[in-house]
Motif scaffolding. Structure first.
Motif, PDB file in Angstrom:
ATOM      1  N   LEU A 272      53.303  33.463  53.008  1.00 36.04           N
ATOM      2  CA  LEU A 272      52.654  34.147  54.133  1.00 36.04           C
ATOM      3  C   LEU A 272      53.464  33.892  55.401  1.00 36.04           C
ATOM      4  CD1 LEU A 272      48.851  33.380  53.662  1.00 36.04           C
ATOM      5  CD2 LEU A 272      50.114  35.430  53.022  1.00 36.04           C
ATOM      6  N   ARG A 273      53.746  34.954  56.116  1.00 39.59           N
ATOM      7  CA  ARG A 273      54.540  34.774  57.337  1.00 39.59           C
ATOM      8  C   ARG A 273      53.614  34.858  58.540  1.00 39.59           C
ATOM      9  NH1 ARG A 273      58.732  38.198  54.601  1.00 39.59           N
ATOM     10  NH2 ARG A 273      59.927  36.630  53.477  1.00 39.59           N
ATOM     11  N   ASN A 274      53.155  33.704  58.991  1.00 37.92           N
ATOM     12  CA  ASN A 274      52.282  33.620  60.173  1.00 37.92           C
ATOM     13  C   ASN A 274      50.996  34.428  60.025  1.00 37.92           C
ATOM     14  OD1 ASN A 274      54.230  32.023  61.528  1.00 37.92           O
ATOM     15  ND2 ASN A 274      55.359  33.882  62.033  1.00 37.92           N
ATOM     16  N   GLU A 275      50.624  34.697  58.776  1.00 38.17           N
ATOM     17  CA  GLU A 275      49.338  35.376  58.541  1.00 38.17           C
ATOM     18  C   GLU A 275      48.345  34.333  58.043  1.00 38.17           C
ATOM     19  OE1 GLU A 275      49.412  39.022  55.986  1.00 38.17           O
ATOM     20  OE2 GLU A 275      51.522  38.488  55.912  1.00 38.17           O
TER      21      GLU A 275
ATOM     22  N   ARG B 182      51.445  34.096  25.008  1.00 33.38           N
ATOM     23  CA  ARG B 182      51.604  33.824  23.582  1.00 33.38           C
ATOM     24  C   ARG B 182      52.227  34.988  22.839  1.00 33.38           C
ATOM     25  NH1 ARG B 182      48.538  29.557  21.881  1.00 33.38           N
ATOM     26  NH2 ARG B 182      47.691  30.516  20.018  1.00 33.38           N
ATOM     27  N   GLN B 183      52.220  36.164  23.472  1.00 31.92           N
ATOM     28  CA  GLN B 183      52.890  37.337  22.878  1.00 31.92           C
ATOM     29  C   GLN B 183      54.329  37.478  23.375  1.00 31.92           C
ATOM     30  OE1 GLN B 183      49.593  37.690  24.323  1.00 31.92           O
ATOM     31  NE2 GLN B 183      48.893  37.210  22.257  1.00 31.92           N
ATOM     32  N   GLY B 184      54.789  36.534  24.194  1.00 28.33           N
ATOM     33  CA  GLY B 184      56.160  36.587  24.702  1.00 28.33           C
ATOM     34  C   GLY B 184      56.342  37.509  25.894  1.00 28.33           C
ATOM     35  N   ARG B 185      55.227  37.949  26.506  1.00 29.73           N
ATOM     36  CA  ARG B 185      55.326  38.840  27.673  1.00 29.73           C
ATOM     37  C   ARG B 185      55.545  38.015  28.935  1.00 29.73           C
ATOM     38  NH1 ARG B 185      49.853  42.046  26.160  1.00 29.73           N
ATOM     39  NH2 ARG B 185      49.212  39.854  26.121  1.00 29.73           N
ATOM     40  N   LEU B 186      56.414  38.528  29.793  1.00 32.18           N
ATOM     41  CA  LEU B 186      56.749  37.808  31.029  1.00 32.18           C
ATOM     42  C   LEU B 186      55.619  37.941  32.042  1.00 32.18           C
ATOM     43  CD1 LEU B 186      59.052  36.284  32.593  1.00 32.18           C
ATOM     44  CD2 LEU B 186      59.654  38.529  33.540  1.00 32.18           C
ATOM     45  N   ILE B 187      55.175  36.803  32.562  1.00 35.41           N
ATOM     46  CA  ILE B 187      54.137  36.761  33.600  1.00 35.41           C
ATOM     47  C   ILE B 187      54.763  36.162  34.852  1.00 35.41           C
ATOM     48  CG2 ILE B 187      51.941  35.707  34.251  1.00 35.41           C
ATOM     49  CD1 ILE B 187      51.194  35.856  31.273  1.00 35.41           C
ATOM     50  N   SER B 188      54.590  36.836  35.989  1.00 33.53           N
ATOM     51  CA  SER B 188      55.278  36.438  37.223  1.00 33.53           C
ATOM     52  C   SER B 188      54.289  36.312  38.377  1.00 33.53           C
ATOM     53  CB  SER B 188      56.340  37.475  37.600  1.00 33.53           C
ATOM     54  OG  SER B 188      57.283  37.630  36.559  1.00 33.53           O
ATOM     55  N   CYS B 189      54.545  35.301  39.218  1.00 29.89           N
ATOM     56  CA  CYS B 189      53.851  35.161  40.499  1.00 29.89           C
ATOM     57  C   CYS B 189      54.698  35.860  41.566  1.00 29.89           C
ATOM     58  CB  CYS B 189      53.712  33.692  40.871  1.00 29.89           C
ATOM     59  SG  CYS B 189      52.565  32.783  39.853  1.00 29.89           S
ATOM     60  N   GLU B 190      54.115  36.782  42.279  1.00 25.81           N
ATOM     61  CA  GLU B 190      54.867  37.550  43.274  1.00 25.81           C
ATOM     62  C   GLU B 190      54.400  37.176  44.687  1.00 25.81           C
ATOM     63  OE1 GLU B 190      55.333  41.531  40.449  1.00 25.81           O
ATOM     64  OE2 GLU B 190      54.248  41.644  42.343  1.00 25.81           O
ATOM     65  N   HIS B 191      55.347  36.759  45.507  1.00 23.61           N
ATOM     66  CA  HIS B 191      54.997  36.393  46.885  1.00 23.61           C
ATOM     67  C   HIS B 191      54.557  37.609  47.684  1.00 23.61           C
ATOM     68  CE1 HIS B 191      56.931  32.191  47.719  1.00 23.61           C
ATOM     69  NE2 HIS B 191      56.062  32.176  46.740  1.00 23.61           N
ATOM     70  N   THR B 192      55.445  38.595  47.833  1.00 23.70           N
ATOM     71  CA  THR B 192      55.076  39.740  48.661  1.00 23.70           C
ATOM     72  C   THR B 192      54.161  40.701  47.908  1.00 23.70           C
ATOM     73  OG1 THR B 192      57.228  40.707  48.115  1.00 23.70           O
ATOM     74  CG2 THR B 192      57.017  39.660  50.261  1.00 23.70           C
TER      75      THR B 192
END
Ligand code: MG
Length: 329
Positions: free
Chosen positions: A179-182, A121-131
């Protein structure tokens, strides 16, 4: 934006028993090759013409804004500094930035293979990170902060997509595509809710095969979650005060392909990526029609100043189409 002249013609779908009206809006200008940007001949599959015409105006066409990438995902319109689009180019470990005036540039690299993005709501970028195996937030002073990266002391699998509820809580899906084979450290593929003011993480759902796209209705009372695993459907939950959910019945099924990124517009209609394009559903779960896209979309978002541009990340390219519908404010 170059405006092509559009031609419309209606044809019948050849599939037995199914006769949706197919409306072709073909660009009269030279058709760009897949390697170039510009207007794209655009086809729609219309199931309810009256409802479809409230979303897609006559003459609407896709425009390829950028191409030459490897796997694009997670678009979000950031309403700061005049507004700009951020999206993920996952294999290149990069977040991209796009504006009409400046075109494409690098926003952040490395991105720790960021996938889904949203803004709070404050315009801050929220990201999902794979690694990174975390959900991060870009603070207004430019620092990148881990919001949450563990459930009961164990690392997430690979957070995939994220949405912010009107109450400020951050909801995200955690399938295992990254996930790579984990094995999963916590032994599941859950959907989570994170309250950033209390630093509290709670489990929303444990019974998805591959929970993926996630969005709320504009009033925040409905939660939609896509399952891109075996079920290939979108489920809908009722959200109560305090973040508890109930329900979870199947809202719609996606065919062909799977539902990945999903978004609601301001009227509560649901837009889902699918194998052949973007599928548009009414709040009752009925298919209104499809915007067919030349490459398979992974995700989408509304943006630009009036909120009426639908941005679509589809494999190597970024597409956009101007609509009558607008994104929620
Ligand atoms: Mg996704």
């Amino acid at each position: 934006m170059r405006q092509p002249r559009s031609m419309f013609k209606s044809v019948r779908c050849a599939r037995p028993g199914v006769l949706p009206l197919l409306l072709l809006a073909a660009s009269a200008s030279a058709q760009p090759s897949p390697a170039t940007n510009g207007p794209v001949a655009t086809a729609f599959e219309i199931r309810d013409a009256a409802l479809f015409r409230k979303i897609v105006p006559p003459g609407a066409h896709l425009e390829r804004l950028a191409t030459g990438m490897r796997f694009t995902e997670g678009p979000v319109w950031v309403p700061r500094q005049g507004g700009f689009l951020v999206f993920s180019e996952i294999p290149s470990d990069e977040l991209k930035r796009w504006t009409r005036a400046e075109g494409l540039s690098t926003f952040r690299k490395p991105s720790r293979n960021a996938n889904g993005n949203t803004v709070d709501r404050q315009g801050r970028l929220i990201s999902c990170e794979h690694t990174g195996r975390r959900v991060s937030r870009l603070e207004s002073d430019g620092t990148l902060r881990t919001l949450v990266d563990r459930f009961e002391g164990k690392r997430f699998n690979s957070p995939n997509d994220v949405a912010v509820h009107p109450d400020g809580s951050i909801w995200f899906t955690d399938p295992d595509y990254g996930l790579r084979n984990e094995p999963s450290e916590y032994g599941g593929r859950f959907v989570f809710r994170f309250d950033p003011t209390r630093g509290a993480l709670s489990v929303v759902a444990t019974n998805f095969d591959r929970p993926n796209g996630i969005c709320f209705s504009p009033d925040g009372r409905r939660l939609y979650i896509a399952d891109s695993g075996k079920p290939r459907h979108i489920r809908v939950f009722e959200v109560k005060k305090g973040g508890e959910v109930s329900g979870g019945e199947v809202f719609c099924r996606i065919d062909p392909g799977v539902p990945d990124g999903i978004r609601c517009d301001a009227k509560g209609r649901v837009y889902s990526s699918a194998g052949d394009g973007v599928h548009l559903f009414g709040p009752d779960g009925r298919l209104i029609g499809k915007i067919l896209v030349p490459e398979t979309p992974a995700n989408l978002c509304f943006g630009e100043a009036d909120g009426r541009t639908l941005f679509i990340t589809a494999r190597t390219s970024l597409y956009a189409i101007r609509l009558l519908a607008r994104g929620p404010r």
